[in-house]
Design an enzyme around this catalytic site. Structure first.
Site, PDB file in Angstrom:
ATOM      1  N   ASP A  20      -3.087   5.204   0.573  1.00  0.00           N
ATOM      2  CA  ASP A  20      -2.555   4.013   1.235  1.00  0.00           C
ATOM      3  C   ASP A  20      -3.711   3.268   1.895  1.00  0.00           C
ATOM      4  OD1 ASP A  20       0.600   3.554   2.785  1.00  0.00           O
ATOM      5  OD2 ASP A  20      -1.126   2.240   2.995  1.00  0.00           O
ATOM      6  N   MET A  21      -3.900   2.015   1.505  1.00  0.00           N
ATOM      7  CA  MET A  21      -4.968   1.221   2.111  1.00  0.00           C
ATOM      8  C   MET A  21      -4.620   0.947   3.584  1.00  0.00           C
ATOM      9  SD  MET A  21      -7.129   0.934  -0.341  1.00  0.00           S
ATOM     10  CE  MET A  21      -8.272  -0.353   0.170  1.00  0.00           C
ATOM     11  N   ASP A 135      -0.855  -2.197  -2.297  1.00  0.00           N
ATOM     12  CA  ASP A 135      -1.784  -1.476  -1.420  1.00  0.00           C
ATOM     13  C   ASP A 135      -1.610   0.036  -1.435  1.00  0.00           C
ATOM     14  OD1 ASP A 135       0.608  -1.309  -0.055  1.00  0.00           O
ATOM     15  OD2 ASP A 135      -0.317  -1.590   1.913  1.00  0.00           O
ATOM     16  N   GLU A 136      -0.843   0.584  -2.374  1.00  0.00           N
ATOM     17  CA  GLU A 136      -0.752   2.041  -2.409  1.00  0.00           C
ATOM     18  C   GLU A 136      -0.509   2.563  -3.822  1.00  0.00           C
ATOM     19  OE1 GLU A 136       3.460   3.483  -0.951  1.00  0.00           O
ATOM     20  OE2 GLU A 136       2.598   2.125   0.528  1.00  0.00           O
TER      21      GLU A 136
END
Length: 391
Positions: A20-21, A135-136
């Site tokens: 996860d960013m 983003d993940e």
DNA sequence: TCTGGGGTCCTAGGACCC
DNA sequence: TCTGGGGTCCTAGGACCC
């Protein structure tokens, strides 16, 4: 019984990562505006608050207190979160909590670009990746002969080298636990967890930490006296089935015990393509007819454009309305022949609109295309069902 | 001044078919 | 005269996620 069958049909334990960013959109903005580092920064709203370049080369930024409109927070920096500002919060409300916070418009093209780069960096190390949005990702590490900690560090370094951004990683035997664990040491963290650690590290967590338990399910669990995952695990499965039904009840029981055998899906076909728009002010079907009609057509054309770009045709066209009181209704219609044509979509959506009450003012209008087929598979012949219909 | 936009999945009733 | 039963498609709504 703690093992699953792999593609090779041998029973080995899986090793699944969730990456996860960290505060992704906001972090990308900080790469562009490093002078904002350490400040409460919020990304969101309509794109009318672009930073203004000053004669001296610096930027003048909008503040949250200056915002007027219906936008919500898309992402916020950890400094802004410390002030109580989180995703999906109305900007007008967040302005009350932190009027001086910096407000930046979302720049999705840039985020998509960084998204491609971080995913490519991970793929160079571990190619079995499931996309979970911008983003993940999930990563299947089962076939990589390297200990989890050095592997996680190597992946994080590759992501940083490619983007200048940090992320958090959880590595566990399945997706459910990996998703929970990537959140346990944020930002810039690594969390490894084995099955034997479920009682000590997972059971104390709130039930809503489980992906799939949202506000409604959490409230019903609370009514049953269940707040933690451990309490959920201790609940008799029959009781859960009684409250939630067979599917949800057995699922709750399993996830509370850390059971999840869903495989990593490295590709998937879209099920629907849609566009929607919330108006700056609520529109009335009669008084604002021209404005509404123009918006409606524009949304239909965007859906048509999306279908064409992605190479799909749709058999079902639907609309969504949200009224001023926030109640939403949907209508849809299945066509005899699939289409990606803007006029046909507008026509079908117009038929749907006739079936919806229009006395209340309208806040949002949306159009959805579903029952998708690849455009290449279609020569615009009627479907088999249609050709077999007697005249 | 509340509450975006793009998705997935599940449920449930009625039509329709065998 | 209380009249099946299963399967699939269509439609509407809602929970949930990023």
């Amino acid at each position: 019984m703690l093992y699953i069958h792999t593609a090779m049909n041998t029973s080995i334990p899986r090793r699944i990562a969730h990456l996860d960013m960290d505060a992704f959109f906001a972090s990308v903005e900080l790469l562009h505006y490093p002078e904002l580092r350490g400040q409460a920064v919020v990304v969101g709203g309509r794109s009318v608050h672009q930073p203004v370049l000053q004669p001296d080369g610096s930027h003048r930024f909008s503040r949250l207190r200056d915002y007027v409109g219906r936008g919500v927070v898309t992402t916020s920096t950890y400094e802004a979160r410390a002030l109580g500002i989180f995703s999906a919060m109305g900007l007008m409300k967040s302005a009350q909590l932190a009027p001086e916070a910096i407000l930046l418009p979302a720049n999705f093209d840039a985020y998509r670009d960084y998204s491609r780069h971080f995913k490519a960096a991970v793929a160079s190390i571990a190619p079995c990746i499931e996309d979970r949005g911008i983003d993940e990702i999930f990563i299947d590490l089962s076939d990589i002969p390297e200990d989890s900690l050095p592997l996680a560090r190597r992946i994080k370094q590759a992501v940083f080298d490619a983007t200048g951004l940090t992320c958090s990683i959880g590595i566990t035997p399945n997706k459910l636990l990996a998703k929970i664990c990537s959140d346990l040491d944020k930002p810039d963290g690594i969390t490894l967890l084995g099955r034997d650690e479920i009682p000590s590290r997972i059971w104390p967590l709130a039930a809503k930490k489980i992906n799939g338990i949202g506000p409604k399910a959490n409230e019903r669990l609370a009514q049953m006296g269940i707040a933690t995952i451990g309490e959920l695990a201790a609940a008799p499965v029959e009781r859960l089935v009684c409250y939630f039904g067979r599917t949800m009840g057995t699922w709750l029981h399993e996830v509370a015990h850390g059971i999840d055998e869903r495989p990593i899906k490295t590709s998937r076909e879209p099920k629907s393509i849609s566009r929607e728009s919330t108006f700056q002010r609520d529109l009335h079907a009669k008084q604002d007819r021209a404005e509404l009609s123009e918006a409606f057509t524009s949304i239909c054309l965007r859906v048509a454009d999306d279908l064409a770009r992605k190479g799909y045709v749709a058999r079902t066209i639907g609309i969504k309305l949200r009224y001023a009181d926030f109640q939403a209704v949907t209508r849809d219609i299945t066509l005899p022949m699939p289409t990606a044509d803007g006029r046909e979509i507008r026509q079908a959506a117009g038929e749907c609109l006739k079936r919806v009450p229009l006395h209340q003012r309208i806040r949002l209008l949306g159009v959805r295309a579903s029952t998708l087929l690849p455009a290449t598979a279609i020569d615009r012949q009627p479907t088999a069902f249609q050709t077999e219909l007697p005249l």
